[in-house]
Design a protein around this motif. Sequence first.
Motif, PDB file in Angstrom:
ATOM      1  N   THR A  55     -17.976 172.653 130.322  1.00  0.00           N
ATOM      2  CA  THR A  55     -16.720 173.407 130.398  1.00  0.00           C
ATOM      3  C   THR A  55     -16.916 174.698 131.179  1.00  0.00           C
ATOM      4  O   THR A  55     -16.151 175.007 132.091  1.00  0.00           O
ATOM      5  CB  THR A  55     -16.210 173.716 128.973  1.00  0.00           C
ATOM      6  OG1 THR A  55     -15.971 172.489 128.301  1.00  0.00           O
ATOM      7  CG2 THR A  55     -14.952 174.556 128.997  1.00  0.00           C
ATOM      8  N   LYS A  56     -17.922 175.453 130.817  1.00  0.00           N
ATOM      9  CA  LYS A  56     -18.187 176.748 131.461  1.00  0.00           C
ATOM     10  C   LYS A  56     -18.433 176.576 132.962  1.00  0.00           C
ATOM     11  O   LYS A  56     -17.871 177.297 133.780  1.00  0.00           O
ATOM     12  CB  LYS A  56     -19.369 177.423 130.768  1.00  0.00           C
ATOM     13  CG  LYS A  56     -19.684 178.819 131.238  1.00  0.00           C
ATOM     14  CD  LYS A  56     -20.765 179.419 130.342  1.00  0.00           C
ATOM     15  CE  LYS A  56     -21.323 180.728 130.807  1.00  0.00           C
ATOM     16  NZ  LYS A  56     -20.397 181.754 131.175  1.00  0.00           N
ATOM     17  N   ASP A  57     -19.267 175.589 133.325  1.00  0.00           N
ATOM     18  CA  ASP A  57     -19.557 175.354 134.743  1.00  0.00           C
ATOM     19  C   ASP A  57     -18.325 174.881 135.505  1.00  0.00           C
ATOM     20  O   ASP A  57     -18.154 175.199 136.673  1.00  0.00           O
ATOM     21  CB  ASP A  57     -20.681 174.330 134.907  1.00  0.00           C
ATOM     22  CG  ASP A  57     -22.053 174.917 134.627  1.00  0.00           C
ATOM     23  OD1 ASP A  57     -22.179 176.151 134.527  1.00  0.00           O
ATOM     24  OD2 ASP A  57     -23.014 174.127 134.503  1.00  0.00           O
ATOM     25  N   TRP A 109     -13.130 171.348 142.769  1.00  0.00           N
ATOM     26  CA  TRP A 109     -14.468 171.389 142.183  1.00  0.00           C
ATOM     27  C   TRP A 109     -15.188 170.160 142.719  1.00  0.00           C
ATOM     28  O   TRP A 109     -14.625 169.058 142.729  1.00  0.00           O
ATOM     29  CB  TRP A 109     -14.364 171.339 140.663  1.00  0.00           C
ATOM     30  CG  TRP A 109     -15.647 171.515 139.929  1.00  0.00           C
ATOM     31  CD1 TRP A 109     -16.144 172.691 139.441  1.00  0.00           C
ATOM     32  CD2 TRP A 109     -16.582 170.494 139.552  1.00  0.00           C
ATOM     33  NE1 TRP A 109     -17.331 172.471 138.790  1.00  0.00           N
ATOM     34  CE2 TRP A 109     -17.624 171.118 138.854  1.00  0.00           C
ATOM     35  CE3 TRP A 109     -16.640 169.121 139.751  1.00  0.00           C
ATOM     36  CZ2 TRP A 109     -18.723 170.411 138.349  1.00  0.00           C
ATOM     37  CZ3 TRP A 109     -17.721 168.411 139.252  1.00  0.00           C
ATOM     38  CH2 TRP A 109     -18.743 169.070 138.552  1.00  0.00           C
ATOM     39  N   THR A 110     -16.428 170.335 143.165  1.00  0.00           N
ATOM     40  CA  THR A 110     -17.141 169.246 143.825  1.00  0.00           C
ATOM     41  C   THR A 110     -18.455 168.926 143.118  1.00  0.00           C
ATOM     42  O   THR A 110     -19.247 169.825 142.823  1.00  0.00           O
ATOM     43  CB  THR A 110     -17.434 169.615 145.299  1.00  0.00           C
ATOM     44  OG1 THR A 110     -16.189 169.903 145.936  1.00  0.00           O
ATOM     45  CG2 THR A 110     -18.140 168.492 146.029  1.00  0.00           C
ATOM     46  N   VAL A 124      -8.772 171.334 136.932  1.00  0.00           N
ATOM     47  CA  VAL A 124      -8.001 170.839 135.790  1.00  0.00           C
ATOM     48  C   VAL A 124      -8.266 169.349 135.572  1.00  0.00           C
ATOM     49  O   VAL A 124      -8.364 168.887 134.429  1.00  0.00           O
ATOM     50  CB  VAL A 124      -6.488 171.147 135.947  1.00  0.00           C
ATOM     51  CG1 VAL A 124      -5.864 170.345 137.074  1.00  0.00           C
ATOM     52  CG2 VAL A 124      -5.740 170.947 134.642  1.00  0.00           C
ATOM     53  N   ALA A 125      -8.423 168.584 136.649  1.00  0.00           N
ATOM     54  CA  ALA A 125      -8.729 167.155 136.536  1.00  0.00           C
ATOM     55  C   ALA A 125     -10.165 166.933 136.085  1.00  0.00           C
ATOM     56  O   ALA A 125     -10.450 165.999 135.328  1.00  0.00           O
ATOM     57  CB  ALA A 125      -8.468 166.462 137.866  1.00  0.00           C
ATOM     58  N   VAL A 126     -11.070 167.783 136.531  1.00  0.00           N
ATOM     59  CA  VAL A 126     -12.463 167.696 136.091  1.00  0.00           C
ATOM     60  C   VAL A 126     -12.541 167.952 134.586  1.00  0.00           C
ATOM     61  O   VAL A 126     -13.230 167.230 133.852  1.00  0.00           O
ATOM     62  CB  VAL A 126     -13.359 168.697 136.865  1.00  0.00           C
ATOM     63  CG1 VAL A 126     -14.765 168.741 136.291  1.00  0.00           C
ATOM     64  CG2 VAL A 126     -13.395 168.337 138.344  1.00  0.00           C
ATOM     65  N   MET A 127     -11.813 168.967 134.133  1.00  0.00           N
ATOM     66  CA  MET A 127     -11.839 169.294 132.703  1.00  0.00           C
ATOM     67  C   MET A 127     -11.330 168.113 131.877  1.00  0.00           C
ATOM     68  O   MET A 127     -11.935 167.743 130.869  1.00  0.00           O
ATOM     69  CB  MET A 127     -10.996 170.535 132.418  1.00  0.00           C
ATOM     70  CG  MET A 127     -11.090 171.013 130.987  1.00  0.00           C
ATOM     71  SD  MET A 127     -12.760 171.521 130.500  1.00  0.00           S
ATOM     72  CE  MET A 127     -12.998 172.884 131.604  1.00  0.00           C
ATOM     73  N   PHE A 132     -13.494 166.475 128.789  1.00  0.00           N
ATOM     74  CA  PHE A 132     -12.846 165.997 127.556  1.00  0.00           C
ATOM     75  C   PHE A 132     -12.958 164.479 127.386  1.00  0.00           C
ATOM     76  O   PHE A 132     -13.454 163.985 126.378  1.00  0.00           O
ATOM     77  CB  PHE A 132     -11.380 166.399 127.525  1.00  0.00           C
ATOM     78  CG  PHE A 132     -11.116 167.842 127.209  1.00  0.00           C
ATOM     79  CD1 PHE A 132     -12.108 168.804 127.213  1.00  0.00           C
ATOM     80  CD2 PHE A 132      -9.835 168.252 126.908  1.00  0.00           C
ATOM     81  CE1 PHE A 132     -11.839 170.125 126.930  1.00  0.00           C
ATOM     82  CE2 PHE A 132      -9.547 169.581 126.619  1.00  0.00           C
ATOM     83  CZ  PHE A 132     -10.549 170.518 126.632  1.00  0.00           C
ATOM     84  N   ASN A 133     -12.467 163.719 128.370  1.00  0.00           N
ATOM     85  CA  ASN A 133     -12.467 162.264 128.222  1.00  0.00           C
ATOM     86  C   ASN A 133     -13.871 161.695 128.143  1.00  0.00           C
ATOM     87  O   ASN A 133     -14.109 160.718 127.429  1.00  0.00           O
ATOM     88  CB  ASN A 133     -11.706 161.603 129.378  1.00  0.00           C
ATOM     89  CG  ASN A 133     -10.223 161.896 129.351  1.00  0.00           C
ATOM     90  OD1 ASN A 133      -9.698 162.510 128.426  1.00  0.00           O
ATOM     91  ND2 ASN A 133      -9.533 161.474 130.397  1.00  0.00           N
TER      92      ASN A 133
END
Length: 166
Positions: A55-57, A109-110, A124-127, A132-133
């Motif tokens: 999450t932090k990264d 984010w890459t 937001v999609a990465v999170m 989460f998923n």
Amino acid sequence: MPINQAFLGEFDHEMASTRRTLERIPEDKFDWAPHPKSMKLGPLAQHICEMAGWTKDTIEKDGVDVGGYKPPAPLKTRNEVLALFDKNVTSARAALTAANDDANWMKPWTLSQDGKALLSMPKVAVMRGFVFNHIVHHRAQLGVYLRLNDVPVPSIYGPSADENKF
């Protein structure tokens, strides 16, 4: 409502459910796997703990390069697993609480390996997908491991066959 606020309730629920699952891992089964191609129980639990730290990264960085990744030393006890999980959840929640700039959530984010981009998408999609998923997926996998070892599976989204708490 800011994006981080929309995530916080879900984060709290998922992390509490995940901790309840991790609390039940049998220490004498860290090397157990249901199939030779499956991850062993101990490394699976450790992977779940590490993902909470992503999450932090995700929030604070524009990506991660996994080239040269060296896995951390394996955890040996349930207490070590829970300590790592709690540490990463505390750090993740603090980062999530502070992430109130919606424009940052939309930045790409890459994930790369040795400088080669493997994928790129908004934070937001990465999170949602990779944090989460991904945790939910592996928590469910761990729940199957518990069931196969006759360890009571905790309630997550409703009662389990072992708990009827409402």
